[in-house]
Design a protein around this motif. Structure first.
Motif, PDB file in Angstrom:
ATOM      1  N   HIS A 131       0.826  -1.210   0.000  1.00 15.68           N
ATOM      2  CA  HIS A 131       0.000   0.000   0.000  1.00 15.68           C
ATOM      3  C   HIS A 131       0.862   1.264   0.000  1.00 15.68           C
ATOM      4  N   VAL A 132       1.945   1.250   0.730  1.00 11.00           N
ATOM      5  CA  VAL A 132       2.851   2.399   0.735  1.00 11.00           C
ATOM      6  C   VAL A 132       3.466   2.577  -0.647  1.00 11.00           C
ATOM      7  N   GLU A 133       3.861   1.478  -1.284  1.00  8.63           N
ATOM      8  CA  GLU A 133       4.441   1.561  -2.623  1.00  8.63           C
ATOM      9  C   GLU A 133       3.425   2.113  -3.628  1.00  8.63           C
ATOM     10  N   VAL A 134       2.177   1.651  -3.550  1.00 10.91           N
ATOM     11  CA  VAL A 134       1.135   2.158  -4.451  1.00 10.91           C
ATOM     12  C   VAL A 134       0.924   3.651  -4.211  1.00 10.91           C
ATOM     13  N   SER A 135       0.876   4.059  -2.952  1.00 10.28           N
ATOM     14  CA  SER A 135       0.692   5.481  -2.628  1.00 10.28           C
ATOM     15  C   SER A 135       1.840   6.316  -3.166  1.00 10.28           C
ATOM     16  N   ASN A 136       3.058   5.852  -2.978  1.00  9.85           N
ATOM     17  CA  ASN A 136       4.223   6.598  -3.472  1.00  9.85           C
ATOM     18  C   ASN A 136       4.204   6.713  -4.990  1.00  9.85           C
ATOM     19  N   GLU A 137       3.894   5.632  -5.661  1.00 12.18           N
ATOM     20  CA  GLU A 137       3.865   5.658  -7.125  1.00 12.18           C
ATOM     21  C   GLU A 137       2.752   6.566  -7.637  1.00 12.18           C
ATOM     22  N   LEU A 173       1.435   9.150  -6.110  1.00 11.72           N
ATOM     23  CA  LEU A 173       1.831  10.531  -5.850  1.00 11.72           C
ATOM     24  C   LEU A 173       2.895  10.988  -6.848  1.00 11.72           C
ATOM     25  N   ALA A 174       3.876  10.145  -7.109  1.00  9.65           N
ATOM     26  CA  ALA A 174       4.925  10.503  -8.061  1.00  9.65           C
ATOM     27  C   ALA A 174       4.349  10.699  -9.457  1.00  9.65           C
ATOM     28  N   LEU A 175       3.433   9.835  -9.849  1.00 13.30           N
ATOM     29  CA  LEU A 175       2.810   9.953 -11.164  1.00 13.30           C
ATOM     30  C   LEU A 175       2.020  11.255 -11.270  1.00 13.30           C
ATOM     31  N   PHE A 176       1.268  11.593 -10.219  1.00 14.04           N
ATOM     32  CA  PHE A 176       0.504  12.831 -10.222  1.00 14.04           C
ATOM     33  C   PHE A 176       1.430  14.044 -10.299  1.00 14.04           C
ATOM     34  N   ILE A 177       2.488  14.051  -9.500  1.00 18.78           N
ATOM     35  CA  ILE A 177       3.407  15.199  -9.492  1.00 18.78           C
ATOM     36  C   ILE A 177       4.063  15.362 -10.854  1.00 18.78           C
ATOM     37  N   ARG A 178       4.503  14.266 -11.452  1.00 21.77           N
ATOM     38  CA  ARG A 178       5.121  14.355 -12.781  1.00 21.77           C
ATOM     39  C   ARG A 178       4.121  14.906 -13.793  1.00 21.77           C
ATOM     40  N   PHE A 179       2.889  14.412 -13.764  1.00 23.34           N
ATOM     41  CA  PHE A 179       1.849  14.890 -14.683  1.00 23.34           C
ATOM     42  C   PHE A 179       1.596  16.370 -14.467  1.00 23.34           C
ATOM     43  N   TRP A 180       1.453  16.776 -13.227  1.00 25.47           N
ATOM     44  CA  TRP A 180       1.148  18.168 -12.899  1.00 25.47           C
ATOM     45  C   TRP A 180       2.281  19.091 -13.352  1.00 25.47           C
TER      46      TRP A 180
END
Length: 147
Positions: free
Chosen positions: A72-78, A80-87
């Motif tokens: 779950h932590v790995e999914v959350s980190n990924e 968040l990282a995907l959202f930040i990169r997109f943004w």
């Protein structure tokens, strides 16, 4: 006919004796029965095996829980990282003339986000549940084919 019993005399520290009397009183059984059961359990050859099996089951359960937590932590980190990169790649910096209005709009959107997050945490589906339904996994028939 009850089996013959052998009398034993031994001394206990006062605090242990009080605990024995208290436990026997709460269970409404004789102190001798408590001592007999405790000794039988302590001296039984499979007692340590049962304890080891119980500890092993508990450690296995804790290990599975830790694995799920790590997932779950790995999914959350990924996510968040995907959202930040997109943004960052899709939003250009704002000029100073519209910055104040954009910040006010951002505060409103953030409050809406927090409300939606609260609703989702209380009632809604979890991201990991949606992942298992939205992202099809490879089946055995797909294993031999190219992606």
């Amino acid at each position: 006919m009850a089996p013959k019993r052998i009398k034993h005399t031994f001394r206990l520290p006062p605090d242990l004796s009080a605990q024995l009397a208290d436990f026997a009183g709460r269970k409404r059984i004789a102190q001798a029965v408590v001592v007999e059961t405790a000794l039988a359990s302590f001296l039984s050859p499979d007692g340590s095996d049962r304890l080891e099996a119980a500890l092993s089951r508990r450690l296995d359960r804790l290990s599975r829980q830790a694995d799920r937590l790590a997932y779950h932590v790995e999914v959350s980190n990924e996510a968040l990282a995907l959202f930040i990169r997109f943004w960052l790649t899709n939003n250009a910096p704002l000029p100073d003339t519209v910055l104040a209005a954009a910040q006010a709009m951002g505060r409103e959107r953030y409050e809406s986000f927090i409300e939606a997050l609260n609703r989702r945490m209380e009632f809604g589906p979890r991201l990991t549940n949606e992942l298992s339904f939205d992202v099809p996994g490879k089946t055995e028939s797909d294993a031999g084919s190219a992606p």
